[in-house]
Design a protein around this motif. Structure first.
Motif, mmCIF file in Angstrom:
data_model
loop_
_atom_site.group_PDB
_atom_site.id
_atom_site.type_symbol
_atom_site.label_atom_id
_atom_site.label_comp_id
_atom_site.label_asym_id
_atom_site.label_seq_id
_atom_site.Cartn_x
_atom_site.Cartn_y
_atom_site.Cartn_z
ATOM 1 N N MET A 1 0.820 -1.207 0.000
ATOM 2 C CA MET A 1 0.000 0.000 0.000
ATOM 3 C C MET A 1 0.851 1.252 0.000
ATOM 4 O O MET A 1 0.547 2.229 -0.673
ATOM 5 N N ARG A 2 1.939 1.217 0.772
ATOM 6 C CA ARG A 2 2.717 2.444 0.909
ATOM 7 C C ARG A 2 3.411 2.817 -0.386
ATOM 8 O O ARG A 2 3.530 4.006 -0.708
ATOM 9 N N ALA B 1 0.783 4.410 -2.566
ATOM 10 C CA ALA B 1 0.497 5.781 -2.142
ATOM 11 C C ALA B 1 1.656 6.694 -2.496
ATOM 12 O O ALA B 1 1.454 7.831 -2.939
ATOM 13 N N ILE C 1 1.541 7.657 -6.102
ATOM 14 C CA ILE C 1 0.477 8.622 -6.382
ATOM 15 C C ILE C 1 0.867 9.999 -5.883
ATOM 16 O O ILE C 1 0.665 11.013 -6.559
ATOM 17 N N LEU D 1 0.116 5.387 13.472
ATOM 18 C CA LEU D 1 -1.054 6.218 13.164
ATOM 19 C C LEU D 1 -0.619 7.408 12.321
ATOM 20 O O LEU D 1 -1.232 7.721 11.287
ATOM 21 N N ASP E 1 0.127 6.479 8.710
ATOM 22 C CA ASP E 1 -1.024 6.266 7.847
ATOM 23 C C ASP E 1 -1.838 7.538 7.628
ATOM 24 O O ASP E 1 -2.438 7.722 6.571
ATOM 25 N N VAL E 2 -1.859 8.423 8.632
ATOM 26 C CA VAL E 2 -2.537 9.703 8.426
ATOM 27 C C VAL E 2 -1.812 10.494 7.348
ATOM 28 O O VAL E 2 -2.418 11.155 6.499
ATOM 29 N N VAL F 1 -0.142 9.258 4.844
ATOM 30 C CA VAL F 1 -0.500 8.702 3.538
ATOM 31 C C VAL F 1 -1.809 9.308 3.072
ATOM 32 O O VAL F 1 -1.941 9.765 1.934
ATOM 33 N N PHE F 2 -2.770 9.340 3.972
ATOM 34 C CA PHE F 2 -4.087 9.860 3.622
ATOM 35 C C PHE F 2 -4.011 11.331 3.223
ATOM 36 O O PHE F 2 -4.537 11.739 2.185
ATOM 37 N N LEU G 1 -2.392 11.885 -0.111
ATOM 38 C CA LEU G 1 -3.303 11.646 -1.225
ATOM 39 C C LEU G 1 -4.155 12.875 -1.476
ATOM 40 O O LEU G 1 -4.387 13.269 -2.618
ATOM 41 N N LEU G 2 -4.623 13.499 -0.400
ATOM 42 C CA LEU G 2 -5.447 14.693 -0.574
ATOM 43 C C LEU G 2 -4.659 15.806 -1.240
ATOM 44 O O LEU G 2 -5.153 16.485 -2.134
ATOM 45 N N THR H 1 -2.193 15.653 -3.259
ATOM 46 C CA THR H 1 -1.929 15.465 -4.683
ATOM 47 C C THR H 1 -3.070 15.955 -5.528
ATOM 48 O O THR H 1 -2.857 16.407 -6.651
ATOM 49 N N VAL H 2 -4.265 15.870 -4.986
ATOM 50 C CA VAL H 2 -5.391 16.320 -5.790
ATOM 51 C C VAL H 2 -5.284 17.812 -6.053
ATOM 52 O O VAL H 2 -5.538 18.286 -7.158
#
Lengths: 503, 332, 353
Positions: free
Chosen positions: C250-251, C254, C257, C309, C312-313, C315-316, C319-320, C322-323
């Motif tokens: 997963m990492r 991410a 991306i 934690l 993973d936060v 990573v999340f 992702l935001l 990059t948008v």
């Protein structure tokens, strides 16, 4: 010289081709005609290696050949320009043009300087203006279509398959393309030309093969086929002269209620300054060359795009819909000519497709019984004479013309006040087109207001009460009654303003 | 003469007919495979044919079907919810810690659990819709965050059990002596899910979005709103499943139901709901759940060693996916 | 001056631009805690490369797949596979170490080829298929090595841990060697085909490209990279563990991306590089942040739970982010078209006058 014989093809249970055949001779342009569902696209794709025939044989210069992939097709010297375009949108122009046959030096490295030279020469021949490194998805659609054609010709093919390549081109681009096709013809290249534009057949093609229901009906020199003959072979019936060419009676706008008005609207880059009025019960047509703003205008009214300037009045109020949902809730309906992308839910049942117009309005968690849905749909099918197997069949089982009738029926059954249509009969067989026209005229007579764009002048003349022509993002002509004729419309399409002038 | 465009089966070969049957009746094939697996299990271990085991199968199928219902709803709308397992694990922890083995805390537990489901569903829905990123990556990222949060809250381990009353409603065998009480939850929930998918306007819009999002938008569907609601429903269902799941496992284990995440997804796809959206139904998913449960059952009965279990699990799932592959080869 | 502007404009349009920006930001954040003198010291850089080269290489491998239109969640498990093969073959069969390594790399290639075939030739959905294969490979790993065990001779792993000749971090050399290899490959015909197949498989096929063949070649190339990553991991830990590195899957996705990679045909190895480094450095930063917070906030314990934690936060949130950056790129594309059209219409107006 290619000969296809006894070709059979089925997709699961649907028979697409039955004993079909096609002959392509060197130095000859063969028109391939047929309505939607006739199998002409499938036949081309088999030659291109995209589909595999279930049985039948293909002979090249008398010898049997097998085509199992796009690679095989290319190796035999066949090049294809596809209707849905085969460019890779996320790659540059230069990468696309040479895809599959990149010039190399050393162990597989791409020879950039040679690539550049080759592609630039190609672009020059087609009068295409763009940067070699531009990503294809940033170019205008007509440029992309020209690139698609250029790409096919770049391979110096022996046989060229052209699947509706001029559909999106401007008149002068079509001329360039035809010039090149004539040059290729002189060089001995055999070509297949698929089109719905009857005028083009007589302009550029030598012979014509006509298909219907997956079978090859006839093949003859173009000079021996009249337009009526062509339609007869394509549909099995003679065209009803009266209905087809009837000129719509002039609509008396005195005392009529103004249903819709756009004033000085603007949307960069396509719409520069448009104003128009539409009265209740009218059918207003919008015509023009491809890409002059018609499509964007309709969709901005719907709320899919948004005008940057100007005002829109609808049903007595100034409106500015943020999304189609708002427009739909204001009793507006929209039918797109691009069925598969924009109006048909191909895996859903015919019943659900018809009910969609009702499914979008009302309480989100209201109970809708299947009885009610089916009753609604059965009535619509009956009223608009849509040829179906059963209501529970998937919409994709219908022919193109019937699918489009689905889309139209979906909205009309909900009785919108304003119905917007964007080139609804593009690529549809003649009879379905007539039936849709009749339906629309009937609705207008009952008080529905209709705005319809079209790329077909004859359709505009016979269907619409008044016609606006867009040119370069502005109205270049507004015609009604006697003025609504071929000469005026064609002139306005070229930007030669005559008739009513808008400020 | 065959009319083009309208299906005609009379001239197909047997092989083509079988292929068509498999493609159009995936739920039926799932049931057949499930039955086969059960028969094989009984042959290998005749002792496993008893009322308790049978009741267990019903219980597990229902327990899987609830989060799978959420997955079905999201998948039909063209999205994907990978989070259901993590949500279930999280609400299982919440249940144990809130109830602490005492009766009388059901309302708080349920409220808290549903809140978790709601928040996760909102997070998934809003993020996926607003960013346009692939749903699987987003929901996986969010469920990782959720799992890590649970570890932080509990410090890695926790004490607590579900209340006796809750366990009664789930695992006790009341009907006919072997059907577990969980069936009562199913009787309440399943009609609701059928209503949502088959008879509500929301369901109709969901199918439209999944089959052709552009057309749905142009037809006037509020695409974003419907999608977010689908994720919320999925979150709520998974949360509820975690509560009753905790009653089943009784224990205090972190990440207890994580594997339900992809089991549910597999059950949905094996049952016949398309990965692309727009096609599928809950009854098909139930068949898929039955197959998944009997598959696990068989694997346990065969007493494979742990690594072999891993391999068999993965390999069988790949095989099932290959059987139901819809995207197909490049050339038809 | 104009030339620099043009070069910048071209770079701005590149997919790797977003990753580059994120990388620079996080580099600066790191420098807050570790002043440049310390950060860029040989010792620090060496340890940075030693611990992170496996993950960075894995991210490059994932990037290759993503460009070809595939992905692989099990890439982490494959690293563990390489690890256990390289240890167990030497331990149980007594073969020389280099032979064990070659077998291990072949193992990675085999696994990658299998997954590539399932996704490409059979056409299974990439995510679910590779997720299922993670379990399969995990099982195979445990079969090969039931419990954690094994060692690597000190003489061998010392080469990895200590800079060559006291100056060049070995891990960095390996990393850059792979990067150079990938750069050379990017100049070939094959690479254009990878983009085409990833961008639109159907059209690439229609252009006469062997879509399945290209995707298989990409999978095998990725297998080689994963093999090298696994060897690095083995040298780094000097031991074996059959179920480690699962989170790499997963990492690395991410990270790619976040580096600006799209789903097939959009992006570059640059994206994977910057994305991987972004992930590494931000984990670094978080660790420093928590340690610092623990010092100034009484009662705040730094536990691995908080670290995980945070990871993973990140990573999340990444992702935001990059948008936002991608939107800007898309806007600039759109602006490009609009400007061209504006220019054209201006020229027309001039002509009319």
């Amino acid at each position: 010289m290619i000969e296809m014989r006894n070709i059979n093809k089925r997709f699961d249970a649907v028979v697409a081709l039955q004993d079909a055949g096609l002959t392509i001779r060197d130095g000859e342009i063969m028109a391939l005609l047929g309505s939607n569902g006739s199998g002409k696209s499938t036949l081309i794709k088999i030659l291109a290696g995209v589909y595999g025939a279930n049985s039948g044989e293909i002979l090249m210069d008398g010898k049997k050949v097998t085509i199992n992939s796009g690679f095989d097709s290319k190796n035999l010297g066949i090049a294809t320009a596809f209707q849905e375009m085969s460019l890779i949108p996320t790659m540059s122009v230069i990468d696309n043009m040479l895809l599959g046959k990149e010039p190399t030096k050393g162990p597989g490295f791409v020879d950039h300087s040679q690539a550049k030279a080759e592609v630039q020469a190609l672009l020059d021949r087609f009068h295409i203006v763009c940067d070699l490194d531009d990503y294809v998805n940033t170019l205008m659609p007509s440029t992309q279509y020209l690139l698609e054609l250029a790409k096919a010709i770049a391979t110096k093919p022996k046989v060229l398959l052209l699947d509706e390549v001029t559909a999106a081109l401007h008149a002068d681009e079509v001329d360039t393309a035809f010039q090149i096709l004539r040059e290729l013809k002189a060089e001995g290249v055999g070509m297949v030309y698929v089109t719905h534009r009857m005028k083009e057949i007589y302009e550029i093609c030598d012979r014509a093969t006509i298909m219907r229901n997956g079978q090859t009906i006839t093949e003859a020199p173009v000079s021996e086929l009249s337009l009526n003959d062509v339609v007869y072979y394509m549909t099995g019936a003679r065209i009803d002269q009266n209905v087809g060419s009837a000129v719509s009676e002039e609509y008396n706008t005195e005392g009529a209620e103004l249903m819709f008005e756009a004033k000085d609207v603007r949307l960069f880059p396509r719409i520069k300054d448009i104003s128009m009025k539409v009265y209740k019960g009218e059918i207003v047509g919008i015509g023009g060359l491809e890409g002059q703003g018609q499509s964007e205008f309709i969709r901005s009214v719907l709320g899919s795009y948004h005008f940057e300037e100007g005002t829109v009045m609808y049903d007595g109020k100034t409106v500015s819909f943020k999304n189609p949902s708002e427009a739909v809730n204001a009793d507006i309906g929209f039918v797109s000519g691009d069925r598969s992308r924009e109006s048909i839910f191909k895996d859903r049942t015919i019943s659900e497709n018809l009910f969609a117009g009702r499914a979008v309005r009302g309480a989100l968690f209201a109970f809708l019984s299947s009885k009610m849905v089916d009753k609604f749909s059965a009535e619509a099918v009956e009223k608009y004479k849509i040829r179906i197997g059963s209501l529970a069949h998937a919409a994709k089982s219908l022919s193109g013309g019937n699918q489009q009738k689905l889309a139209v029926a979906r909205w009309i059954a909900s009785q919108p006040k304003l119905l917007l249509l964007d080139d609804p009969t593009k690529g549809i067989d003649v009879h379905s087109r007539q039936e849709i026209h009749e339906i629309l005229k009937g609705c207008a007579a009952e008080g529905m207001t209709i705005i319809v764009t079209s790329s077909d002048t004859d359709e505009l003349i016979s269907l619409a009460d008044r016609v606006y022509i867009f040119y370069d993002g502005r109205v270049s002509g507004e015609f009604a009654g006697q003025a609504k004729n071929n000469e005026n419309i064609s002139a306005a399409m070229m930007g030669i303003t005559s008739g009513k002038e808008e400020a | 003469m065959a009319k083009t465009g309208i299906a005609d089966t009379s001239s197909m070969t047997f092989g083509q007919k079988v292929k068509m049957f498999v493609n159009n009746n995936q739920a039926g094939v799932a049931l057949i495979l499930a039955a086969l697996l059960y028969i094989i299990t009984i042959i290998c271990n005749p002792g496993s044919l008893n009322k308790t085991a049978f009741g267990n199968i019903i219980l597990l199928t229902i327990l899987l079907a609830i989060p799978a219902a959420g997955c079905t709803i999201v998948l039909i709308g063209g999205g994907l919810d990978f989070c259901v397992g993590a949500v279930m694990s999280a609400t299982a922890v919440v249940t144990a810690q809130t109830m602490m083995g005492q009766n009388g805390h059901f309302i708080q537990t349920l409220a808290l659990a549903l809140l978790v489901g709601l928040l996760v569903g909102l997070a998934n829905g809003i993020t996926i819709v607003a960013t346009g990123l692939p749903p699987m990556i987003v929901s996986m990222a969010i469920c990782n965050v959720l799992t890590r949060l649970m570890y932080v809250f509990t410090g890695g381990s926790f004490a607590g059990q579900p209340s006796p009353a809750l366990m009664q409603t789930v695992t006790a065998r009341y009907l006919f002596g072997f059907v577990p009480n969980i069936v009562i939850y199913a009787v309440i929930l399943f009609p609701l899910i059928f209503f949502i998918l088959k008879f509500s306007r929301f369901g109709k819009q969901l199918y439209l979005i999944g089959n052709n999002e552009t057309a749905a938008r142009l037809t006037g569907v509020k695409v974003e709103k419907v999608k977010i609601i689908s994720y919320i429903i999925s979150g709520l269902l998974a949360a509820f499943a975690g509560v009753i799941g905790e009653a089943y496992i009784y224990g205090a284990r972190m990440q207890a139901f994580d594997d339900y995440g992809y089991k549910a997804l597999l059950a949905v796809i094996v049952g016949g709901t398309s990965f692309d959206g727009g096609v599928g139904s809950f009854e098909q998913t139930i068949c898929g759940c039955l197959l998944m449960v009997l598959l696990s059952n068989w694997i346990t009965t065969m007493q494979f060693s742990v690594p072999v279990q891993y391999i068999v699990n993965g390999a069988v799932l790949v095989a099932l996916m290959a059987l139901y592959n819809r995207s197909g080869a490049v050339r038809q | 001056m104009q030339k620099i502007k043009d070069a910048f404009k071209r770079f701005y349009k590149q997919p790797a631009f977003t990753g580059f920006i994120l990388f620079m930001i996080v580099l600066i954040l790191n420098l807050i805690f570790e002043p440049p003198a310390k950060f860029f010291s040989l010792n620090y850089l060496n340890s940075l490369f030693v611990s992170n080269t496996p993950f960075l290489l894995v991210t490059l491998g994932q990037g290759i797949l993503m460009l070809a239109g595939l992905l692989d969640c099990s890439i982490g498990m494959q690293v563990a596979l390489v690890n256990v093969i390289s240890i167990m073959t030497v331990q149980e069969w007594g073969i020389p170490i280099w032979m064990g390594w070659i077998l291990a790399i072949l193992g990675a290639i085999a696994a990658s080829a299998l997954i590539g075939a399932l996704e490409s030739a059979v056409g299974l959905p990439s995510f679910l298929c590779s997720y299922a294969m993670t379990t399969v490979i995990k099982g195979v790993n445990v079969l090969i090595m039931p419990i954690e065990q094994g060692k690597v001779p000190k003489a061998v792993y010392k080469v990895y841990h200590n800079p060559l000749g006291g100056i060049f971090p070995t891990a960095a050399i390996i990393f850059f060697a792979v990067l150079i290899l990938l750069y050379l490959i990017s100049r070939t015909k094959f690479w254009k085909h990878v983009y085409a197949v990833g961008g639109n498989r159907q059209n690439a096929y229609a252009a006469g490209i062997n879509a399945v063949g290209t995707q298989m070649k990409a999978s095998i190339l990725k297998g080689v990279v994963v093999g090298i990553a696994g060897i690095c991991l083995t040298l780094m830990s000097a031991s074996g563990n059959p179920i480690q590195c699962e989170e790499y899957g997963m990492r690395s996705l991410a990270a790619c991306i976040m580096g600006g990679m799209g789903w097939g045909g959009w992006g570059s190895i640059g994206c994977a590089t910057f994305g991987g480094w972004f992930y590494v450095l931000i984990s670094n930063f978080v660790y420093y942040l928590f340690t610092w917070l623990a010092k100034i906030i009484p009662g705040f314990k730094v536990s691995s739970y908080y670290n995980n934690l945070a990871a993973d936060v990140i990573v999340f949130l990444g992702l935001l982010v990059t948008v936002i950056t991608n939107k800007r790129q898309r806007k600039s594309l759109k602006q490009g078209i609009n400007e061209t059209l504006k220019q054209l219409s201006k020229e027309e107006e001039k002509e009319d006058k």
